[in-house]
Design an enzyme around this catalytic site. Structure first.
Site, PDB file in Angstrom:
ATOM      1  N   THR A   1       0.817  -1.220   0.000  1.00  0.00           N
ATOM      2  CA  THR A   1       0.000   0.000   0.000  1.00  0.00           C
ATOM      3  C   THR A   1       0.847   1.265   0.000  1.00  0.00           C
ATOM      4  OG1 THR A   1      -1.799  -1.143   1.150  1.00  0.00           O
ATOM      5  CG2 THR A   1      -1.779   1.260   1.280  1.00  0.00           C
TER       6      THR A   1
ATOM      7  N   ASP B   1      -0.547  -7.256   4.651  1.00  0.00           N
ATOM      8  CA  ASP B   1      -1.380  -8.451   4.807  1.00  0.00           C
ATOM      9  C   ASP B   1      -0.575  -9.699   5.139  1.00  0.00           C
ATOM     10  OD1 ASP B   1      -3.634  -6.978   4.373  1.00  0.00           O
ATOM     11  OD2 ASP B   1      -3.971  -7.656   2.322  1.00  0.00           O
TER      12      ASP B   1
ATOM     13  N   ASP C   1       1.999  -7.574  -4.953  1.00  0.00           N
ATOM     14  CA  ASP C   1       0.963  -7.477  -3.929  1.00  0.00           C
ATOM     15  C   ASP C   1       1.288  -8.532  -2.884  1.00  0.00           C
ATOM     16  OD1 ASP C   1      -1.582  -8.210  -2.532  1.00  0.00           O
ATOM     17  OD2 ASP C   1      -2.395  -6.643  -3.826  1.00  0.00           O
ATOM     18  N   SER C   2       1.267  -8.168  -1.613  1.00  0.00           N
ATOM     19  CA  SER C   2       1.742  -9.107  -0.589  1.00  0.00           C
ATOM     20  C   SER C   2       0.878 -10.363  -0.509  1.00  0.00           C
ATOM     21  CB  SER C   2       1.813  -8.426   0.784  1.00  0.00           C
ATOM     22  OG  SER C   2       0.537  -8.214   1.335  1.00  0.00           O
ATOM     23  N   SER C   3      -0.332 -10.320  -1.027  1.00  0.00           N
ATOM     24  CA  SER C   3      -1.162 -11.521  -1.058  1.00  0.00           C
ATOM     25  C   SER C   3      -0.592 -12.568  -2.013  1.00  0.00           C
ATOM     26  CB  SER C   3      -2.595 -11.168  -1.469  1.00  0.00           C
ATOM     27  OG  SER C   3      -3.180 -10.305  -0.525  1.00  0.00           O
TER      28      SER C   3
ATOM     29  N   GLN D   1      -5.910 -21.299  19.186  1.00  0.00           N
ATOM     30  CA  GLN D   1      -6.633 -20.314  18.392  1.00  0.00           C
ATOM     31  C   GLN D   1      -6.670 -18.965  19.096  1.00  0.00           C
ATOM     32  OE1 GLN D   1     -10.513 -21.776  17.167  1.00  0.00           O
ATOM     33  NE2 GLN D   1      -9.708 -23.814  16.720  1.00  0.00           N
ATOM     34  N   CYS D   2      -6.389 -18.938  20.391  1.00  0.00           N
ATOM     35  CA  CYS D   2      -6.337 -17.681  21.135  1.00  0.00           C
ATOM     36  C   CYS D   2      -5.081 -16.909  20.742  1.00  0.00           C
ATOM     37  CB  CYS D   2      -6.318 -17.932  22.639  1.00  0.00           C
ATOM     38  SG  CYS D   2      -7.767 -18.814  23.264  1.00  0.00           S
TER      39      CYS D   2
END
Length: 340
Positions: free
Chosen positions: A12, A89, A56-58, A274-275
């Protein structure tokens, strides 16, 4: 005069708005330079390597990580520090894998970017880049203060393999709840010396062998046996299992049998929570005690990004699964804190 090497991958920070579509599209590094006239006033000799095409970092992939590592290795002796401008990202994935690929760093590698393009009025890009450059050049007693791969965002410096992106709408995009902030920029930059790695005297070694045969099993109430079976038998050498709370799972016998079969066949299964805050504590509850008995590995307080990339690195480094398993549970770049 400080010599700083900037690797511009995209993101970005260097985007402009397409007048026809209204969407942000990548531009080259000259846009950044044009919007930062203060760069010329700094006592820095800056060299820029710009990826072509801009990424693009994706779309981040292993070969791009390897290219970044090779650029740093090639220029390591010539520069005081390195700044990588990167899309936010997947920034934590890149920071994590580079921390494993660049062993024994004695110079800073700072990843940064922005939530708004540098040409926007309220952009965070200028502050992020200028602070990243200052930290990349900072020395004490002739040695770099920072000797590891980090992320600089919103005036905070995080250990790269301890960070994750948690917010896509605020300038405060990253957090590191399981490890202290390494530095914070206000009127002065305050370094947390006790939290920083000290690699003084170590050999700098680059590792570029990566093995992406990794899969993810994210548990949820009601997940069916076929889904779990397919993931456990997808051809991966290592599987990140995202569990509940402090590392707990359901206790259905079929589930434990599936896990036991996978581990017995030589697949490394790593238990991470997942925490976002806290650590896996195998044996604290009966469910996780059963996992330990099966041979599931403890991921402790590793982030998801660190766990994935550490597996890629270890599997590329070792052909023996037992060696991979041993180092999964061992901190090698400050990415985890054992609790047992």
């Amino acid at each position: 005069m400080h010599n700083i090497f900037i690797i511009y991958t995209g993101g970005t920070i260097g985007m402009v708005k397409d007048p026809e579509t209204g969407s942000f599209v990548p531009f080259d590094f000259q846009l950044i330079a044009n919007n930062l006239p203060d760069l010329s006033r700094l006592n820095y000799e800056i060299t820029v390597h710009s990826f072509d095409p801009i990424i693009d970092s994706s779309d981040m992939k292993e070969h791009i990580w390897i290219e970044m590592a090779e650029i740093i290795k090639k220029n390591y002796a010539l520069y005081d520090g390195f700044v990588i401008l990167h899309g936010s990202d997947t920034m934590s994935f890149s920071a994590s894998i580079l921390s494993f690929m660049l062993e024994g760093l004695q110079k800073p590698v700072i990843l940064s970017g922005s939530q708004l393009p540098i040409g926007e009025i309220r952009t965070d890009a200028r502050e992020n880049l200028m602070t990243a450059l200052e930290i990349a050049s900072a020395k004490r007693d002739g040695r770099s203060i920072v000797q590891e791969v980090c992320i600089l965002f919103d005036n905070k410096l995080f250990r790269g393999n301890r960070s994750f992106k948690y917010n896509s709408a605020k300038f405060e995009a990253f957090r590191s709840p399981n490890y202290p902030v390494l530095a914070e920029a206000g009127i002065h930059i305050q370094y947390n010396d006790d939290a920083l790695l000290d690699n003084t005297g170590k050999d700098f070694i680059m590792h570029t062998s990566l093995d992406n045969r990794v899969a993810v099993l994210k548990l949820f109430p009601g997940i069916n046996r076929n889904t779990i079976h397919q993931i456990l038998h997808c051809g991966a050498r290592g599987i990140i299992m995202e569990t509940f709370g402090s590392g707990n799972t359901m206790t259905d016998q079929w589930f434990l049998d599936e896990l036991s079969e996978a581990v017995s066949s030589g697949i490394n299964v790593i238990d991470i929570s997942q925490c976002k805050v806290g650590s896996v504590e195998m044996g604290r509850y009966g469910t996780s005690a059963m996992l330990k008995g099966i041979g599931v590995l403890n991921g402790y307080d590793m982030t998801f990004e660190a766990a994935i990339t550490k597996l890629m690195y270890l599997q590329g480094h070792f052909s023996d699964q037992q060696a991979v398993a041993e180092y999964v549970e061992t901190p090698i770049r400050g990415e985890l804190t054992p609790n047992d």
